[in-house]
Scaffold this active site. Structure first.
Site, mmCIF file in Angstrom:
data_model
loop_
_atom_site.group_PDB
_atom_site.id
_atom_site.type_symbol
_atom_site.label_atom_id
_atom_site.label_comp_id
_atom_site.label_asym_id
_atom_site.label_seq_id
_atom_site.Cartn_x
_atom_site.Cartn_y
_atom_site.Cartn_z
ATOM 1 N N HIS A 72 0.950 8.859 3.231
ATOM 2 C CA HIS A 72 0.982 8.287 1.881
ATOM 3 C C HIS A 72 -0.195 8.851 1.087
ATOM 4 O O HIS A 72 0.009 9.403 0.013
ATOM 5 C CB HIS A 72 0.945 6.756 1.958
ATOM 6 C CG HIS A 72 1.264 6.082 0.662
ATOM 7 N ND1 HIS A 72 1.622 4.771 0.565
ATOM 8 C CD2 HIS A 72 1.259 6.544 -0.607
ATOM 9 C CE1 HIS A 72 1.844 4.456 -0.701
ATOM 10 N NE2 HIS A 72 1.624 5.512 -1.426
ATOM 11 N N GLU A 125 -0.611 10.977 -6.077
ATOM 12 C CA GLU A 125 -1.710 10.751 -5.132
ATOM 13 C C GLU A 125 -2.982 11.471 -5.572
ATOM 14 O O GLU A 125 -4.091 10.969 -5.421
ATOM 15 C CB GLU A 125 -1.310 11.190 -3.718
ATOM 16 C CG GLU A 125 -0.248 10.300 -3.078
ATOM 17 C CD GLU A 125 -0.650 8.836 -2.992
ATOM 18 O OE1 GLU A 125 -1.713 8.529 -2.426
ATOM 19 O OE2 GLU A 125 0.104 7.981 -3.502
ATOM 20 N N HIS A 129 -5.979 9.094 -6.486
ATOM 21 C CA HIS A 129 -6.951 9.019 -5.378
ATOM 22 C C HIS A 129 -7.738 10.315 -5.178
ATOM 23 O O HIS A 129 -8.929 10.279 -4.907
ATOM 24 C CB HIS A 129 -6.236 8.658 -4.076
ATOM 25 C CG HIS A 129 -5.397 7.427 -4.165
ATOM 26 N ND1 HIS A 129 -5.935 6.169 -4.230
ATOM 27 C CD2 HIS A 129 -4.047 7.251 -4.223
ATOM 28 C CE1 HIS A 129 -4.964 5.260 -4.311
ATOM 29 N NE2 HIS A 129 -3.810 5.893 -4.298
#
Ligand SMILES: *[C@@H]1O[C@H](CO)[C@@H](O)[C@H](O)[C@H]1NC(C)=O
Ligand SMILES: *[C@@H]1O[C@H](CO)[C@@H](O)[C@H](O)[C@H]1NC(C)=O
Length: 251
Positions: A72, A125, A129
């Site tokens: 993930h 992502e 992040h």
């Protein structure tokens, strides 16, 4: 008068620093370095697909060819909360930068939610992040961030970790048995999240998170948000071997 000039001078000096490109980026990066651990999150594709399809009948999933956990993301995180997130908008996602590892990403950092473009998930992502993780030298570029994810999956794929404790797809376990297995095999405590079937009340293993310090050494996840689990600790949890069917419409 003299004092006032000095203060004014310092003020303009810092204004100059903040408007100067590279200095201002560094300044923003230092702010975003404010986190405690990196969470490496793996998802069980069959449960992730169930969750996605549960949201809408029209949703389709991409699934890996083999029974494996997929990535993930790597998430810089402060204890007891989520984030930081979206740390540096001056680092836009660049799909071409991932060309050298694109095939591996398609297999292991798979967009279960079959996004509109091959890289929808990776862009998400990265923006959310990756732009926070760049303060760690080993993660200081898009290619390094995604390559590190692939390496971590290679080392810590939960299909292997759990199998070492005889925890296998198609069976049910209490969450404490699974948490203990991770701690015994890896020597550090991780986190497990579950997805619940609204109609049947059944719970499925959804994600497993393990934590790394800023030197990328495995560390306990104690203190991260929802540690150690959001699963029902009094129930058997299903580690499904196929995508659970969403029965809402039939029931
Ligand atoms: C993914 O979605 C596209 C449409 O966006 C569709 O054509 C394709 O068949 C889907 N893939 C799978 C495996 O369902
Ligand atoms: C995107 O990445 C490619 C390959 O590394 C590079 O050649 C290109 O300059 C990058 N584009 C931008 C806008 O940074």
């Amino acid at each position: 008068m003299h004092k006032y000039n000095i203060v004014l001078g310092i003020f303009f000096l810092s204004l100059l620093h903040m408007t100067h490109g590279s200095v201002s980026r560094q300044w923003r990066r230092q702010t975003s370095a404010d986190f405690d651990v990196l969470i490496f999150t793996e998802r069980w594709p069959l449960t992730a697909c169930f969750v996605w399809k549960e949201n809408s009948e029209s949703h389709s999933c991409l699934l890996p060819k083999r029974d494996e956990w997929t990535i993930h993301g790597i998430w810089p995180t402060k204890y007891n909360t989520m984030g930081p997130q979206y740390c540096d908008r001056s680092l836009p996602f660049n799909a071409s930068a991932l060309a050298p590892i694109e095939n591996e990403l398609k297999e292991n950092w798979i967009d279960i939610q079959n996004g509109s473009k091959p890289y929808t998930f990776w862009k998400h992502e990265w923006d959310k992040h990756g732009t926070c993780a760049v303060v760690i030298e080993a993660l200081n570029s898009e290619l390094n961030y995604f390559e590190k994810g692939l390496k971590l999956l290679d080392t810590y794929n939960m299909i292997v970790v759990l199998a070492k404790a005889n925890i296998l797809p198609g069976e049910t376990y209490t969450i404490d048995v699974m948490l203990t297995a991770i701690e015994e095999v890896l020597g550090k405590r991780g986190q497990i999240t579950c997805a619940k079937h609204e109609k049947t009340g059944e719970s499925y293993v959804n994600e497993i998170r393990i934590c790394f310090d800023k030197s990328l050494q495995l560390t306990n996840c104690d203190g991260i948000y929802n540690f150690p689990t959001n699963c029902d600790r009094n129930k058997q949890i299903i580690y499904p071997s196929y995508v659970p069917r969403y029965l809402a419409k039939q029931m």
